[in-house]
Design an enzyme around this catalytic site. Structure first.
Site, PDB file in Angstrom:
ATOM      1  N   ASN A   1      53.182  15.726  -5.558  1.00 18.53           N
ATOM      2  CA  ASN A   1      54.303  16.618  -5.765  1.00 18.53           C
ATOM      3  C   ASN A   1      54.180  17.885  -4.928  1.00 18.53           C
ATOM      4  OD1 ASN A   1      56.475  18.054  -6.755  1.00 18.53           O
ATOM      5  ND2 ASN A   1      56.155  17.425  -8.856  1.00 18.53           N
ATOM      6  N   ASP A   2      53.298  18.779  -5.329  1.00 17.86           N
ATOM      7  CA  ASP A   2      53.232  20.056  -4.620  1.00 17.86           C
ATOM      8  C   ASP A   2      52.827  19.898  -3.152  1.00 17.86           C
ATOM      9  OD1 ASP A   2      54.007  21.397  -6.868  1.00 17.86           O
ATOM     10  OD2 ASP A   2      51.973  21.694  -7.587  1.00 17.86           O
TER      11      ASP A   2
END
Lengths: 95, 470
Positions: free
Chosen positions: B396-397
């Site tokens: 995600n990040d």
């Protein structure tokens, strides 16, 4: 004098440590960490001396014994787990 | 008989073996041999120590029994742990072993001081500094690693635990540890010094817990490599306590190499070490506004199959979610099918993907993915420019374009894998929630991104099944 000598060793070892692994491919980060982690189990040497070299004190023997067990787990577990990981890194085609 | 010279020579050889071992661990071709060489060094150091005058002459049969028992117990536990641990549990295993090393160094220093009192030796100033250093560093390493182990294995929530006044409280704990350490060094009387050592032990243990508590799961790669470095320094300090050169050299090597790894990890997140340790990331980040426009568009497995079937170049971008879903074997199978279908397959690995340095590499290696296919960030980003499909699996990040574009974002400046450059992006995700940092991910809202919701392993498996059917 002995102290100065040990400090001297310490300083050189620190620089050596920094130089040794300046460029490590990221795929080896985990094995490098767990492998060096096993090396930090060298404190097992101190644990051996504390366990058996202090006959007049049951308490130091006990402390040493716990240290010995923990350090041995660190050393044996660390090396074996690193080896297990590294055994998995294969090039294409070799089995 | 006195073996002192022989023992010290053996220690020198052991040190050389450690140095070669670490050096060889840094290269893929030699890494396994390097680990073996350093293990031989360790064995040599242990055997040499058994010939020490202290043990050989003073050691009673009882003491020898304790030695054998301790080595035996530790070996059994170590072998069992190493054999049965799952590859997905590797981060917590490393953390736990690390903690044991720290605890051992603490105990060695403590035992040495206790013995000083019994044999009426008054340790000099330097010796006391070494003792208390080993105790403090060892204590923090021990409980810090235990807490990290709890977080990584899911026994405690992986989220950063932050409360008001936490920084002040931690500062007080740290100050008390330091103050008792200073008192220990300065107090001449054994009894009084012993009490302050006790305080130092207790507070260093509390400090370890308290320091790791506000650090969230995604920052764990930094924490683990830092703790690794500390365990080396603890061993090094223990070496100064018992005036033993092999402990100093080996501990110092580990300490230094751990620092380097820590710095690499911090750089890959574009943060300073202080920022990671003291900021309580998740809590601070969520307050900043991050507006993301557009909507997430789901896609079915069948439609995803057609896109993959036609793709010439596919890049997998794994993250912690792949580890959680244990999807690495399924991913490998899909990668193989894609290759047989004529596509170029690569895996883009972000340095801090997962929960420890190199986490994804270990998992994919377990699934037999050849390491030529594992690409580091820069190379991966070049490949992504021309890739047809990028498959984001539980990352995600590390693929959040806000890091490159949104100056207000707390992760702005962090180098990312530029998944958005691919023609099509498939994001495999459990639900619609935000990532570890609590940030919305703009990637998921892009026009070329399609979401496939559900368990990553199940999704990949159904893709594999579809491939086999058609």
């Amino acid at each position: 004098m002995e102290l100065i000598l040990l400090l001297f060793i310490f300083t050189l070892a620190a620089f050596l440590g920094f130089e040794l692994i300046s460029k490590v491919p990221s795929q080896l980060h985990t094995p490098l960490m767990s492998g060096s982690n096993a090396i930090s189990g060298i404190t097992i040497v101190g644990a051996l001396l504390a366990t058996a070299g202090t006959p007049e004190s049951d308490f130091t023997t006990a402390l040493g014994f716990i240290a010995l067990v923990l350090a041995t787990i660190n050393v044996v577990g660390g090396y074996m787990v690193t080896d297990r990981m590294l055994a998995m890194f294969k090039k294409k085609g070799d089995k | 008989m006195d073996f002192e010279i022989a023992i010290n020579l053996a220690y020198i050889v052991a040190s050389v073996l450690f140095i070669f071992g670490i050096k060889m661990l840094g290269k893929a071709e030699t890494a396994r041999k390097g680990n073996l060489i350093s293990a031989v060094g360790m064995l040599l150091a242990v055997v040499a120590t058994l010939f020490d005058r202290q043990i050989l002459e003073l050691g009673s049969p009882f003491a020898w029994g304790m030695l054998a028992g301790g080595l035996f117990l530790g070996t059994i536990a170590g072998v069992a742990a190493a054999k049965f641990v799952k590859m997905t549990s590797m981060p917590e295993m490393v953390a736990l072993l690390n903690g044991f090393g720290g605890a051992a160094s603490l105990l060695v220093a403590w035992a040495e001081f206790h013995y000083d009192g019994i044999s009426n030796v008054n340790p000099d100033l330097f010796n006391k500094c070494a003792i208390v250093a080993a105790v403090l560093i060892g204590g923090v390493t021990f409980t810090g690693s235990l807490y990290a182990w709890g977080k990584l294995s899911g026994k405690i929530s992986g989220k950063a635990k932050v409360f008001s006044g936490q920084k002040a409280l931690n500062a007080i704990i740290a100050l008390v540890s330091l103050a008792s350490a200073v008192a220990f060094v300065l107090l001449g009387q054994h009894q009084a010094a012993y009490v302050s050592l006790g305080v130092a032990i207790v507070f260093s243990l509390i400090l370890g817990f308290a320091a790791v508590m506000p650090i969230g799961g995604g920052d764990m790669p930094v924490v683990i490599s830092l703790l690794n470095s500390l365990s080396g320094l603890a061993a090094c300090a223990a070496g100064f306590v018992i005036l033993n050169n092999v402990l100093i050299v080996a501990g110092c090597l580990v300490g230094a190499s751990g620092v380097i790894l820590t710095v690499i990890m911090c750089k890959s997140m574009n943060r300073t070490l202080g920022n990671v340790l003291f900021s309580g990331f998740g809590a601070a980040a969520s307050s900043s506004a991050n507006k993301v426009e557009g909507e997430m568009k789901p896609i079915s497995v069948d439609d995803a199959y057609y896109a993959l079937e036609a793709a010439q170049s596919v890049v997998f971008i794994p993250g912690y979610g792949m580890a959680v879903a244990q999807a690495q074997h399924a991913v490998k199978e899909l990668a193989e099918l894609l290759e047989n279908n004529g596509a170029e397959v690569a895996f883009a690995i972000h340095p801090v993907a997962g929960r420890m340095p190199g986490h994804m590499n270990v998992l994919l290696a377990e699934a037999d993915v050849p390491y030529e296919q594992l690409k580091e960030m820069e190379e991966a980003n070049r490949i992504l420019e021309t890739a047809d499909v990028a498959i984001v699996i539980g990352a995600n990040d590390v693929v959040n374009p806000a890091a490159a574009e949104d100056k207000g974002s707390p992760i702005y400046g962090m180098p990312i894998i530029e998944a958005f450059k691919a023609k099509t992006v498939f994001a495999l995700k459990r639900g619609k929630g935000a990532g570890f940092s609590g940030l919305e991910n703009g990637l998921f809202f892009r026009p070329n991104t399609r979401m496939i919701y559900g368990d990553a392993k199940a999704t990949i498996n159904s893709l594999v099944a579809t491939f086999k059917e058609k």
